[in-house]
Design a protein around this motif. Structure first.
Motif, PDB file in Angstrom:
ATOM      1  N   GLU A 113      12.721  14.719  26.892  1.00  0.00           N
ATOM      2  CA  GLU A 113      11.899  13.523  26.992  1.00  0.00           C
ATOM      3  C   GLU A 113      10.443  13.957  27.144  1.00  0.00           C
ATOM      4  O   GLU A 113      10.120  14.726  28.041  1.00  0.00           O
ATOM      5  N   ILE A 114       9.592  13.441  26.269  1.00  0.00           N
ATOM      6  CA  ILE A 114       8.179  13.812  26.272  1.00  0.00           C
ATOM      7  C   ILE A 114       7.340  12.544  26.453  1.00  0.00           C
ATOM      8  O   ILE A 114       7.469  11.600  25.674  1.00  0.00           O
ATOM      9  N   ALA A 115       6.493  12.562  27.470  1.00  0.00           N
ATOM     10  CA  ALA A 115       5.596  11.428  27.696  1.00  0.00           C
ATOM     11  C   ALA A 115       4.579  11.363  26.559  1.00  0.00           C
ATOM     12  O   ALA A 115       4.140  12.388  26.029  1.00  0.00           O
ATOM     13  N   ASP A 116       4.206  10.146  26.174  1.00  0.00           N
ATOM     14  CA  ASP A 116       3.272   9.943  25.066  1.00  0.00           C
ATOM     15  C   ASP A 116       1.969  10.720  25.236  1.00  0.00           C
ATOM     16  O   ASP A 116       1.435  11.267  24.276  1.00  0.00           O
ATOM     17  N   GLU A 117       1.462  10.788  26.472  1.00  0.00           N
ATOM     18  CA  GLU A 117       0.182  11.462  26.677  1.00  0.00           C
ATOM     19  C   GLU A 117       0.246  12.958  26.358  1.00  0.00           C
ATOM     20  O   GLU A 117      -0.764  13.566  26.012  1.00  0.00           O
ATOM     21  N   LEU A 118       1.417  13.555  26.433  1.00  0.00           N
ATOM     22  CA  LEU A 118       1.555  14.970  26.075  1.00  0.00           C
ATOM     23  C   LEU A 118       1.445  15.192  24.575  1.00  0.00           C
ATOM     24  O   LEU A 118       1.094  16.275  24.132  1.00  0.00           O
ATOM     25  N   LEU A 119       1.732  14.165  23.802  1.00  0.00           N
ATOM     26  CA  LEU A 119       1.666  14.295  22.349  1.00  0.00           C
ATOM     27  C   LEU A 119       0.231  14.474  21.858  1.00  0.00           C
ATOM     28  O   LEU A 119       0.009  14.918  20.733  1.00  0.00           O
ATOM     29  N   GLU A 120      -0.723  14.156  22.712  1.00  0.00           N
ATOM     30  CA  GLU A 120      -2.132  14.290  22.358  1.00  0.00           C
ATOM     31  C   GLU A 120      -2.674  15.695  22.615  1.00  0.00           C
ATOM     32  O   GLU A 120      -3.785  16.010  22.203  1.00  0.00           O
ATOM     33  N   ASP A 121      -1.895  16.528  23.309  1.00  0.00           N
ATOM     34  CA  ASP A 121      -2.358  17.881  23.659  1.00  0.00           C
ATOM     35  C   ASP A 121      -1.274  18.888  23.275  1.00  0.00           C
ATOM     36  O   ASP A 121      -0.396  19.214  24.060  1.00  0.00           O
TER      37      ASP A 121
END
Length: 104
Positions: A51-59
């Motif tokens: 599970e990956i939080a959306d904000e991690l997809l930006e970095d």
């Protein structure tokens, strides 16, 4: 005496195999301290969910670092449980026979 020992070895091997199968259904979770990444792994060391939080997809770099660290921690946790369970079953069946680490 030798026959009894062979029967005991076969019985213990069967229990070890049953334990390995059971561990496939035991789930463990590992996550980053901020819970932005969560890993679910079986005690048989199979990754079941990430599970990956959306904000991690930006970095991308942070995501990669988190994946490496968290996956390694999850695998170690599963490995520790797997080895402890197998060693416990093997030891129950053959407490006086050296070299029990062959069942890992």
């Amino acid at each position: 005496m030798f026959g009894d020992m062979m029967n005991k070895l076969q019985e213990t091997q069967k229990k070890v195999e049953e334990t390995k199968e059971r561990l496939k259904n035991v789930s463990l979770q590992e996550s980053t301290t901020d819970d932005l990444l969560k890993i679910t792994i079986s005690a048989a060391r199979e990754i079941k969910q990430i599970e990956i939080a959306d904000e991690l997809l930006e970095d991308k770099e942070q995501l990669e670092d988190y994946l490496i660290l968290t996956l390694n921690k999850a695998i170690q946790k599963a490995n520790d449980m797997h080895e402890a369970e197998i060693a416990s079953v093997a030891k129950q069946g053959m407490p006086n026979i050296p070299g029990m680490d062959m069942f890992k």
